[in-house]
Motif scaffolding. Structure first.
Motif, PDB file in Angstrom:
ATOM      1  N   THR A 220       0.832  -1.203   0.000  1.00  0.00           N
ATOM      2  CA  THR A 220       0.000   0.000   0.000  1.00  0.00           C
ATOM      3  C   THR A 220       0.862   1.245   0.000  1.00  0.00           C
ATOM      4  O   THR A 220       0.552   2.238  -0.645  1.00  0.00           O
TER       5      THR A 220
ATOM      6  N   LYS B  91       2.066   3.072  -3.260  1.00  0.00           N
ATOM      7  CA  LYS B  91       1.154   3.824  -4.115  1.00  0.00           C
ATOM      8  C   LYS B  91       1.076   5.284  -3.685  1.00  0.00           C
ATOM      9  O   LYS B  91       1.233   5.608  -2.509  1.00  0.00           O
ATOM     10  N   THR B  92       0.796   6.142  -4.648  1.00  0.00           N
ATOM     11  CA  THR B  92       0.700   7.574  -4.417  1.00  0.00           C
ATOM     12  C   THR B  92      -0.733   8.031  -4.655  1.00  0.00           C
ATOM     13  O   THR B  92      -1.394   7.555  -5.576  1.00  0.00           O
ATOM     14  N   GLU B  93      -1.187   8.951  -3.823  1.00  0.00           N
ATOM     15  CA  GLU B  93      -2.540   9.487  -4.002  1.00  0.00           C
ATOM     16  C   GLU B  93      -2.630  10.237  -5.320  1.00  0.00           C
ATOM     17  O   GLU B  93      -1.866  11.160  -5.581  1.00  0.00           O
TER      18      GLU B  93
ATOM     19  N   SER C 130      -8.349  12.926  -4.805  1.00  0.00           N
ATOM     20  CA  SER C 130      -9.043  12.865  -3.521  1.00  0.00           C
ATOM     21  C   SER C 130     -10.413  13.514  -3.654  1.00  0.00           C
ATOM     22  O   SER C 130     -10.762  14.070  -4.704  1.00  0.00           O
TER      23      SER C 130
ATOM     24  N   THR D 108      -9.598   4.000  -1.680  1.00  0.00           N
ATOM     25  CA  THR D 108      -9.724   4.007  -0.231  1.00  0.00           C
ATOM     26  C   THR D 108     -10.832   4.975   0.171  1.00  0.00           C
ATOM     27  O   THR D 108     -11.208   5.857  -0.602  1.00  0.00           O
TER      28      THR D 108
ATOM     29  N   HIS E  22      -5.493   5.785  -5.478  1.00  0.00           N
ATOM     30  CA  HIS E  22      -4.042   5.663  -5.387  1.00  0.00           C
ATOM     31  C   HIS E  22      -3.520   4.811  -6.539  1.00  0.00           C
ATOM     32  O   HIS E  22      -4.156   3.828  -6.928  1.00  0.00           O
TER      33      HIS E  22
ATOM     34  N   GLU F 223       3.466   5.110  -8.310  1.00  0.00           N
ATOM     35  CA  GLU F 223       4.054   6.404  -8.695  1.00  0.00           C
ATOM     36  C   GLU F 223       4.541   6.398 -10.137  1.00  0.00           C
ATOM     37  O   GLU F 223       4.380   7.378 -10.866  1.00  0.00           O
TER      38      GLU F 223
END
Length: 200
Positions: free
Chosen positions: A21, A24-26, A29, A53, A64, A67
């Motif tokens: 987890t 991973k990059t957001e 949002s 999420t 996410h 990257e």
């Protein structure tokens, strides 16, 4: 398997999950659930490692991705018109901030809400990336002999993979039937295909 090995197996699995987890990059949002689900589906179907999420406190979803796959993910979602622009609802626009609203304020809110409602409808058409609707509802004086007609102008940016030019008459009809006093010939529609760079 020894007792010690069995004890540490769940801890190892949890550590591995946290590690995966954390890679991973957001990407986005504050997403609505339906948008988050659609975006996740697009990415997974195109072999982009992604996950959704949920933040219970903020009641919003996050997306996410790995990257290294951010450029590909952004391009894929852009081609499908995501993330969708938030459309203000009539209830949100007609909230009373003060005790009294002027007739001009009420009219401005109504016209804007009407435009937003039609935009929301057009945005549901497959292939539409951006929809803009500008409505003009003239204030006709009952004593005037000449009635000024309502009019609307529509701007559509679409994914060129969809033949939306063939739907121009249908789009005009949707707008006409959505606005009281509007006639088909008073609806103008401009449709522009999006230009995508080949990054994937």
């Amino acid at each position: 398997m020894t007792t010690i090995s069995k004890k540490f197996l769940p801890l190892t699995a949890i550590a591995l999950l946290v590690l995966l987890t954390g890679c991973k990059t957001e990407l986005y949002s504050n997403l609505a659930e339906n948008d988050a689900n659609a975006m996740l589906s697009i990415l997974l179907n195109n072999k982009v490692t992604a996950e959704k999420t949920f933040d219970k406190k903020a009641a919003t979803y996050f997306l996410h991705v790995e990257e290294s796959q951010i450029p590909q993910a952004v391009q894929l979602l852009k081609e499908q018109g995501y993330p969708k622009e938030k459309i203000a609802t009539v209830g949100e626009l007609f909230k009373k901030e003060g005790l009294i609203s002027s007739p001009l304020e009420e009219r401005a809110r109504f016209i804007f809400a009407l435009s937003q409602s039609v935009q929301e409808t057009l945005s549901q058409i497959d292939g539409v990336l951006v929809a803009r609707v500008h409505v003009v509802l003239p204030e006709n004086n009952p004593i005037d002999t000449e009635i000024k007609p309502s009019s609307a102008s529509v701007f559509i940016k679409y994914n060129p993979a969809f033949r939306l030019e063939d739907m121009k008459s249908d789009i005009k009809l949707i707008v006409e039937k959505s606005i009281e006093g509007l006639t088909y010939d008073k609806v103008s529609v401009v449709m522009v295909p999006a230009q995508f760079s080949a990054t994937n």
